[in-house]
Design an enzyme around this catalytic site. Structure first.
Site, PDB file in Angstrom:
ATOM      1  N   GLY A  14     -23.591  53.967 -22.680  1.00  0.00           N
ATOM      2  CA  GLY A  14     -23.726  53.768 -20.929  1.00  0.00           C
ATOM      3  C   GLY A  14     -22.320  54.244 -20.178  1.00  0.00           C
ATOM      4  N   ASN A  16     -21.951  57.010 -18.699  1.00  0.00           N
ATOM      5  CA  ASN A  16     -22.471  57.409 -17.507  1.00  0.00           C
ATOM      6  C   ASN A  16     -22.951  56.302 -16.595  1.00  0.00           C
ATOM      7  OD1 ASN A  16     -22.206  60.415 -17.059  1.00  0.00           O
ATOM      8  ND2 ASN A  16     -23.185  60.357 -19.147  1.00  0.00           N
ATOM      9  N   LEU A  92     -39.089  60.640 -23.636  1.00  0.00           N
ATOM     10  CA  LEU A  92     -39.833  61.371 -22.617  1.00  0.00           C
ATOM     11  C   LEU A  92     -40.450  60.195 -21.696  1.00  0.00           C
ATOM     12  CD1 LEU A  92     -40.627  64.195 -21.712  1.00  0.00           C
ATOM     13  CD2 LEU A  92     -42.658  63.894 -23.166  1.00  0.00           C
ATOM     14  N   HIS A 109     -27.611  66.417 -18.105  1.00  0.00           N
ATOM     15  CA  HIS A 109     -27.701  66.999 -19.111  1.00  0.00           C
ATOM     16  C   HIS A 109     -26.416  67.493 -19.325  1.00  0.00           C
ATOM     17  CE1 HIS A 109     -29.825  68.953 -22.485  1.00  0.00           C
ATOM     18  NE2 HIS A 109     -29.332  70.054 -22.281  1.00  0.00           N
ATOM     19  N   ASP A 150     -36.097  68.440 -19.676  1.00  0.00           N
ATOM     20  CA  ASP A 150     -35.005  69.138 -18.901  1.00  0.00           C
ATOM     21  C   ASP A 150     -35.487  70.235 -18.102  1.00  0.00           C
ATOM     22  OD1 ASP A 150     -33.154  67.639 -20.588  1.00  0.00           O
ATOM     23  OD2 ASP A 150     -33.392  68.782 -22.205  1.00  0.00           O
TER      24      ASP A 150
HETATM   25  C1  GRF Z   1     -24.513  62.087 -21.869  1.00  0.00           C
HETATM   26  O1  GRF Z   1     -23.877  63.352 -22.640  1.00  0.00           O
HETATM   27  C2  GRF Z   1     -25.581  62.662 -21.095  1.00  0.00           C
HETATM   28  O2  GRF Z   1     -25.192  63.842 -20.748  1.00  0.00           O
HETATM   29  C3  GRF Z   1     -26.504  62.699 -21.993  1.00  0.00           C
HETATM   30  O3  GRF Z   1     -26.520  61.598 -22.654  1.00  0.00           O
HETATM   31  C4  GRF Z   1     -25.237  61.153 -22.578  1.00  0.00           C
HETATM   32  C5  GRF Z   1     -25.148  59.798 -22.545  1.00  0.00           C
HETATM   33  O4  GRF Z   1     -23.727  59.044 -22.699  1.00  0.00           O
HETATM   34  N1  GRF Z   1     -27.948  62.845 -21.054  1.00  0.00           N
HETATM   35  P1  GRF Z   1     -23.586  57.628 -22.261  1.00  0.00           P
HETATM   36  O5  GRF Z   1     -24.547  56.858 -22.904  1.00  0.00           O
HETATM   37  O6  GRF Z   1     -23.603  57.687 -20.768  1.00  0.00           O
HETATM   38  O7  GRF Z   1     -22.004  57.520 -22.797  1.00  0.00           O
END
Ligand code: GRF
Length: 235
Positions: A14, A16, A92, A109, A150
Site C-alpha cells: 500500500g 501507493n 482481474l 502499472h 493493463d
Molecule cells: C506498484 O509497483 C504498482 O505499480 C503496481 O503494484 C505495486 C504496488 O505497490 N500496480 P504498493 O502496494 O503500492 O506498495
C-alpha cells in the site's frame, strides 16, 4: 464543495495508497476526492493497516479462495463509491464492474504499456522483463481500466532510465519513486472529471494520447521532481 467518493483496491503493502493519502492531505480542501473505502483480496495486505491508521473503512473482497467475503460490486455500491483507484490490486476486476465504472477506474502499472503488461506482468515480473529486454527506459504508466489486463486508455507515462548495473530491486525502487509522485497527482486530476463523467458528459475529455513527461532524473530530490511534475501536468 461535494467531493468524489473514491475506493482504493490494493493487494500489497500500500505504498501507493499512502502516497495518495499524503497527497490528498497536502491538497486539503482543494482535493477532488475522499477515499471512503480501502478494499483488498488479502487480509494481511499492508494497505489495510495503512487505511485503518488513517481512519478509513476497510473490507475484504470476495475471491475464489475467500468466498465468504463481500462481492466487489456490493462493496462499491454500499459505500456509494463513484471512482475506483487500483493501487497494486492483483485480481482481474470483473467485466460488469469495469463496465459500470467505465472511465471512472484508474490504475498504475510499473512499466511501459502495452509492451510490459498483461496477465502475470506485475511487480518484479515487469522489472525482470524490462531488464531482460535490454531497453534503456521504463517507468510507470497511469491508465483507465477496462475488462482486459493493463489495456484501458493511457493517461500518462513517466519515462524512467534503466541504468547499467541495475538489478530488479534497484530498478523497482526507482520506478516506485516515480509512481509515488505521479499516481496521486493523476488520481486527483482525473477525479476532477468524475462529476462530469457521472453526468455522462465525456465530450470534452480527450484520452487519445497519453501525457508523456520529461525523463525522470533520479539525481533530483522528491521536492524538485514534484515541482517539475506539477509544471508539466499543468502546462
Ligand atoms: C506498484 O509497483 C504498482 O505499480 C503496481 O503494484 C505495486 C504496488 O505497490 N500496480 P504498493 O502496494 O503500492 O506498495
Amino acid at each position: 464543495m461535494t467531493r468524489v467518493r473514491a475506493a482504493v483496491l490494493a493487494s500489497g503493502g500500500g505504498s501507493n495508497l499512502q502516497a495518495l493519502l499524503d497527497h490528498l492531505a497536502t491538497l486539503g480542501d482543494a482535493r477532488a476526492l475522499d477515499v471512503v473505502l480501502v478494499a483488498s483480496d488479502r487480509a494481511q495486505a499492508g494497505a489495510l493497516e495503512r487505511a485503518r491508521s488513517a481512519g478509513i473503512r476497510t473490507a475484504l473482497v470476495q475471491t475464489r479462495s475467500c468466498p465468504q467475503a463481500t462481492a466487489l460490486e456490493h462493496l462499491l455500491e454500499s459505500h456509494e463509491v463513484q471512482y475506483v483507484v487500483l493501487a497494486g490490486y492483483l485480481q482481474l476486476v470483473p467485466a460488469w464492474v469495469t463496465q459500470q465504472f467505465a472511465w471512472r477506474m484508474i490504475n498504475v502499472h510499473p512499466g511501459p504499456l502495452p509492451r510490459f503488461g498483461g496477465p502475470g506482468m506485475y511487480g518484479r515480473h515487469v522489472h525482470r522483463a524490462v531488464l531482460a529486454a535490454g531497453v534503456d527506459r521504463t517507468g510507470p504508466t497511469v491508465h483507465l481500466v477496462d475488462e482486459i489486463y493493463d489495456h484501458g486508455a493511457q493517461l500518462a507515462h513517466w519515462p524512467v532510465p534503466v541504468l547499467s548495473g541495475d538489478d530488479e530491486q534497484c530498478l523497482a525502487a526507482r520506478v516506485l519513486r516515480a509512481e509515488h509522485l505521479l499516481f496521486p497527482r493523476m488520481v486527483n486530476d482525473w477525479g476532477e472529471a468524475i462529476p462530469r463523467l457521472l453526468d455522462r458528459d465525456i465530450t470534452t475529455i480527450d484520452v487519445s494520447s497519453p501525457l508523456t513527461l520529461p525523463l525522470f532524473d533520479p539525481e533530483l530530490d522528491d521536492a524538485t521532481l514534484a515541482a517539475r511534475l506539477d509544471a508539466a501536468l499543468t502546462g
